[in-house]
Design a protein around this motif. Structure first.
Motif, PDB file in Angstrom:
ATOM      1  N   ASP A  67       0.796  -1.228   0.000  1.00 19.66           N
ATOM      2  CA  ASP A  67       0.000   0.000   0.000  1.00 19.66           C
ATOM      3  C   ASP A  67       0.830   1.281   0.000  1.00 19.66           C
ATOM      4  O   ASP A  67       0.270   2.378  -0.077  1.00 19.66           O
ATOM      5  CB  ASP A  67      -0.930   0.015   1.209  1.00 19.66           C
ATOM      6  CG  ASP A  67      -0.151   0.022   2.524  1.00 19.66           C
ATOM      7  OD1 ASP A  67       0.997  -0.470   2.530  1.00 19.66           O
ATOM      8  OD2 ASP A  67      -0.679   0.516   3.529  1.00 19.66           O
TER       9      ASP A  67
ATOM     10  N   HIS B 270      -2.210   4.482  -3.723  1.00 18.63           N
ATOM     11  CA  HIS B 270      -3.468   4.753  -4.412  1.00 18.63           C
ATOM     12  C   HIS B 270      -3.455   6.098  -5.137  1.00 18.63           C
ATOM     13  O   HIS B 270      -4.346   6.379  -5.949  1.00 18.63           O
ATOM     14  CB  HIS B 270      -4.646   4.693  -3.431  1.00 18.63           C
ATOM     15  CG  HIS B 270      -4.643   5.783  -2.396  1.00 18.63           C
ATOM     16  ND1 HIS B 270      -3.855   5.735  -1.272  1.00 18.63           N
ATOM     17  CD2 HIS B 270      -5.341   6.944  -2.320  1.00 18.63           C
ATOM     18  CE1 HIS B 270      -4.064   6.816  -0.547  1.00 18.63           C
ATOM     19  NE2 HIS B 270      -4.959   7.569  -1.156  1.00 18.63           N
TER      20      HIS B 270
ATOM     21  N   VAL C   2      -0.035  -1.052  -7.247  1.00 12.64           N
ATOM     22  CA  VAL C   2      -0.971   0.082  -7.358  1.00 12.64           C
ATOM     23  C   VAL C   2      -2.362  -0.411  -7.743  1.00 12.64           C
ATOM     24  O   VAL C   2      -3.376   0.021  -7.176  1.00 12.64           O
ATOM     25  CB  VAL C   2      -0.445   1.109  -8.376  1.00 12.64           C
ATOM     26  CG1 VAL C   2      -1.530   2.119  -8.733  1.00 12.64           C
ATOM     27  CG2 VAL C   2       0.783   1.836  -7.827  1.00 12.64           C
ATOM     28  N   ASN C   3      -2.432  -1.309  -8.724  1.00 14.24           N
ATOM     29  CA  ASN C   3      -3.742  -1.816  -9.164  1.00 14.24           C
ATOM     30  C   ASN C   3      -4.467  -2.553  -8.045  1.00 14.24           C
ATOM     31  O   ASN C   3      -5.680  -2.389  -7.850  1.00 14.24           O
ATOM     32  CB  ASN C   3      -3.559  -2.736 -10.372  1.00 14.24           C
ATOM     33  CG  ASN C   3      -3.136  -1.989 -11.621  1.00 14.24           C
ATOM     34  OD1 ASN C   3      -3.389  -0.786 -11.753  1.00 14.24           O
ATOM     35  ND2 ASN C   3      -2.467  -2.676 -12.538  1.00 14.24           N
TER      36      ASN C   3
ATOM     37  N   GLU D 152      -4.068  -2.111  -4.818  1.00 16.92           N
ATOM     38  CA  GLU D 152      -4.474  -1.144  -3.809  1.00 16.92           C
ATOM     39  C   GLU D 152      -5.695  -0.348  -4.259  1.00 16.92           C
ATOM     40  O   GLU D 152      -6.594  -0.047  -3.464  1.00 16.92           O
ATOM     41  CB  GLU D 152      -3.300  -0.206  -3.492  1.00 16.92           C
ATOM     42  CG  GLU D 152      -3.592   0.882  -2.477  1.00 16.92           C
ATOM     43  CD  GLU D 152      -3.903   0.345  -1.085  1.00 16.92           C
ATOM     44  OE1 GLU D 152      -4.265   1.158  -0.212  1.00 16.92           O
ATOM     45  OE2 GLU D 152      -3.798  -0.874  -0.866  1.00 16.92           O
ATOM     46  N   MET D 153      -5.755  -0.018  -5.548  1.00 15.40           N
ATOM     47  CA  MET D 153      -6.922   0.690  -6.072  1.00 15.40           C
ATOM     48  C   MET D 153      -8.173  -0.181  -5.980  1.00 15.40           C
ATOM     49  O   MET D 153      -9.264   0.313  -5.662  1.00 15.40           O
ATOM     50  CB  MET D 153      -6.670   1.093  -7.532  1.00 15.40           C
ATOM     51  CG  MET D 153      -5.585   2.142  -7.704  1.00 15.40           C
ATOM     52  SD  MET D 153      -6.028   3.729  -6.966  1.00 15.40           S
ATOM     53  CE  MET D 153      -7.320   4.245  -8.097  1.00 15.40           C
TER      54      MET D 153
ATOM     55  N   LYS E  41      -9.315  -0.148  -2.341  1.00 15.57           N
ATOM     56  CA  LYS E  41      -9.992   1.113  -2.031  1.00 15.57           C
ATOM     57  C   LYS E  41     -11.391   1.143  -2.633  1.00 15.57           C
ATOM     58  O   LYS E  41     -12.338   1.663  -2.020  1.00 15.57           O
ATOM     59  CB  LYS E  41      -9.168   2.288  -2.556  1.00 15.57           C
ATOM     60  CG  LYS E  41      -7.864   2.541  -1.810  1.00 15.57           C
ATOM     61  CD  LYS E  41      -8.142   3.116  -0.440  1.00 15.57           C
ATOM     62  CE  LYS E  41      -6.838   3.478   0.266  1.00 15.57           C
ATOM     63  NZ  LYS E  41      -7.097   4.028   1.626  1.00 15.57           N
TER      64      LYS E  41
END
Length: 476
Positions: A383, A405, A454-455, A457-458, A461
Motif C-alpha cells: 500500500d 493509491h 498500485v492496481n 491497492e486501487m 480502495k
C-alpha cells in the motif's frame, strides 16, 4: 446462595443460545428464576409456619399464580419474561414438589480385606454418612483412600437419584451393540446412534459457534488463530449437514461465508465502519452466490446420501483452499517482520495487518530542482512506497512515504533522460521525481511490481468505497 450461583453459571454455560431450554438473556436471570422456584416450592408445599406447634399452628396463605408472576415482573433488562413460561413453571411446581430422593432404610455394606497369615477384617461403610469404620491403625492409608472414593461418589449418586425420577432415556454402548445384533427391546440400529449424536450436537453446537465467532472477530489481528479454528468450523458444519439440522447448518454456513469474505477482502480494518456494514450486508449477499446455492441444493436433496457426500466434500474443499491462503498470509507476515526490523521505527509498519512486503532495492533519485542524483534504498509494500538511506547505526531511515493509491509511474517523458533505458518517472501529489535503475531489466522489474501493487491497492480502495455506499443504502 453460593449453590444457586454455581447452578446458574453452569446452566447458563450449558444452555445459552437454546431458546427452548434457556429463554433468558443473561446469567442473572437464571439465578433469579432458580431462587424464585425454590421459594415457590417451599411456599406451596410447606406444612405451616416454622416453629409453631399444636393448636396454635397457623396455616400460611399460599402464593397465588398472579403473585408469582408479579414478583418476577421486570427481572430482565430487555423485556418481561413470557407469562406463559412462568405460568408453566408455577403449574409444574404446584403439581410436583421438588424433593430429594432418599432411599428407604439405611444403606450399609462391608468391604472384606484379607492377607496371607492374618485374620480377616471387616470394614463397615456407612452409605448415609459417607464414613468407614472397623479398621486398625495399620490400615490408615486404605481408610483414607476409601473415604476419598466415597466423598467423590456421593455427589454423583445424589445427582443420578434426582435424574432417575424424570426417567431420562439414557442410551449406552451395550444398547447399540444389542440393537446391532438384533437383541433387546429396540433393535433399530439406525435410530439409536443418530438420535444420540443429534442430541449431543443439538446441546453443544452453540459452543462451537461461539468459538468460531470470537475467532472471526479478531481474524484481522490473528490469522493464525483463524487457521487453527477452521477445522472446528469444518467438522461442525459437516455434522449438521449429515444429521439434517437446518437451523444449526444455516448458522455455520453464515460463518463459512464470513471466512470466505475475510479471505477475499483482507485488509479492511475493524475500526472502519464501512467494513462492518459491508460484513453485515454480506451475510445476506452470500445467499445469492453460486457456491451457496450449490451447497443448499445438495443439503436439501433427500433422494440419496450421495448429495450429502457432495455437500461435505464441497465444504472440505472450501476449507482446504482457505487453509492454503492463510498459510501464504503467514509467510507474508514473517517477511514483513523481517523487513520491519531493518527500518527505523519499522514496528509501526506492522500496525496494519493487511500490509505485505513486495520488493526492495537501490535506485538513483534525481532531484527536479537541483538535478542532483542520490542513491536511495526503496522499499515497496502493498500500500505504500518508501525511499530511505542507510544510517551510521546500520538501519534505514525513511525520507518519504508515498501511498500507492495516488501514485503513477511512466517511462515516457521528454528531455535528456529519454535517451537512457534505465529511467522512469514517479508522479505523486507529495513528490514527483526521476529514478534510474541499474539496467533496463531492473527498471522493467520495478515498474511491473509497482504497477501490480498500485492496481491491487486501487481495487481494495474501491471495495471499501462500495461497502460504504452499500451501508449508506441500508441505513436509508
Amino acid at each position: 446462595d453460593r449453590i444457586i450461583s454455581t447452578f446458574a453459571q453452569c446452566y447458563w454455560e450449558d444452555n445459552a443460545g437454546d431458546h427452548i431450554r434457556c429463554p433468558f438473556h443473561d446469567q442473572d436471570t437464571v439465578f433469579l428464576i432458580s431462587f424464585a422456584i425454590i421459594m415457590l416450592n417451599t411456599d406451596l408445599h410447606s406444612s405451616g409456619v416454622s416453629g409453631a406447634s399444636g393448636s396454635s399452628r397457623k396455616q400460611r396463605k399460599r402464593m397465588t399464580k398472579t403473585e408469582f408472576l408479579n414478583n418476577l415482573r421486570g427481572v430482565e433488562s430487555s423485556e418481561d419474561l413470557s407469562r406463559d413460561y412462568l405460568s408453566t413453571v408455577y403449574d409444574s411446581i404446584e403439581s410436583h414438589a421438588i424433593e430429594i430422593y432418599v432411599a428407604p432404610g439405611k444403606a450399609a455394606g462391608s468391604l472384606r480385606s484379607s492377607s496371607t497369615g492374618r485374620s480377616s477384617k471387616h470394614i463397615s461403610v456407612d452409605g448415609a454418612s459417607g464414613s468407614i469404620g472397623g479398621c486398625n491403625d495399620s490400615d490408615d492409608d486404605l481408610t483414607t483412600m476409601i473415604n476419598s472414593l466415597i466423598r467423590n461418589v456421593k455427589p454423583a449418586q445424589e445427582l443420578l437419584r434426582g435424574v432417575a425420577v424424570h426417567r431420562h432415556p439414557f442410551l449406552t454402548i451395550d444398547d447399540y451393540e444389542n440393537a446391532l445384533n438384533g437383541e433387546g427391546e429396540d433393535s433399530s440400529v439406525s435410530i439409536i446412534p443418530r438420535e444420540l449424536v443429534r442430541s449431543a450436537v443439538g446441546a453443544t453446537w452453540h459452543h462451537f459457534h461461539g468459538i468460531v465467532n470470537s475467532t472471526l472477530e479478531t481474524a484481522h489481528l490473528d490469522s493464525k488463530g483463524l487457521e487453527s479454528c477452521l477445522d472446528v468450523l469444518k467438522y461442525a458444519l459437516c455434522s449438521t449437514i449429515c444429521l439434517d439440522m437446518p437451523m444449526e447448518r444455516a448458522a455455520f454456513v453464515t460463518q463459512l461465508a464470513r471466512v470466505k469474505f475475510f479471505k477475499e477482502t483482507r485488509g479492511m480494518e475493524d475500526e472502519d465502519e464501512a467494513r462492518k456494514h459491508r460484513l453485515q450486508h454480506d451475510h445476506q449477499a452470500h445467499r445469492q452466490e453460486e457456491w451457496y446455492k450449490k451447497l443448499e441444493s445438495y443439503c436439501l436433496d433427500d433422494s440419496s446420501d450421495e448429495s450429502k457426500d457432495a455437500a461435505v466434500q464441497m465444504v472440505y474443499d472450501m476449507i482446504r483452499d482457505t487453509h492454503a491462503s492463510l498459510q501464504i498470509d503467514s509467510k507474508l507476515r514473517r517477511d514483513m517482520k523481517r523487513v520491519a526490523k531493518r527500518i527505523r521505527k519499522g514496528e509501526l509498519l506492522l500496525n496494519d495487518p493487511s500490509r505485505s512486503f513486495v520488493k526492495e532495492g537501490d535506485l538513483v533519485k534525481r532531484a527536479n530542482t537541483s538535478g542532483r542524483s542520490v542513491k536511495y534504498r526503496f522499499f515497496l509494500f502493498s500500500d505504500v512506497l518508501f525511499y530511505t538511506h542507510k544510517s551510521s547505526a546500520g538501519d534505514y531511515k525513511i525520507h518519504e512515504e508515498l501511498p500507492l493509491h495516488m501514485l503513477k509511474i511512466t517511462d515516457k517523458f521528454t528531455g535528456a533522460a529519454r535517451k537512457t533505458n534505465r529511467a522512469f518517472l514517479i508522479r505523486h501529489p507529495r513528490k514527483s521525481f526521476m529514478v534510474f535503475a541499474a539496467d533496463e531489466k531492473n527498471k522493467n522489474d520495478w515498474m511491473e511490481a509497482i504497477n501490480v501493487a498500485v492496481n491491487k491497492e486501487m481495487e481494495r480502495k474501491a471495495r471499501l468505497e462500495g461497502a460504504r455506499l452499500a451501508s449508506s443504502a441500508v441505513e436509508r
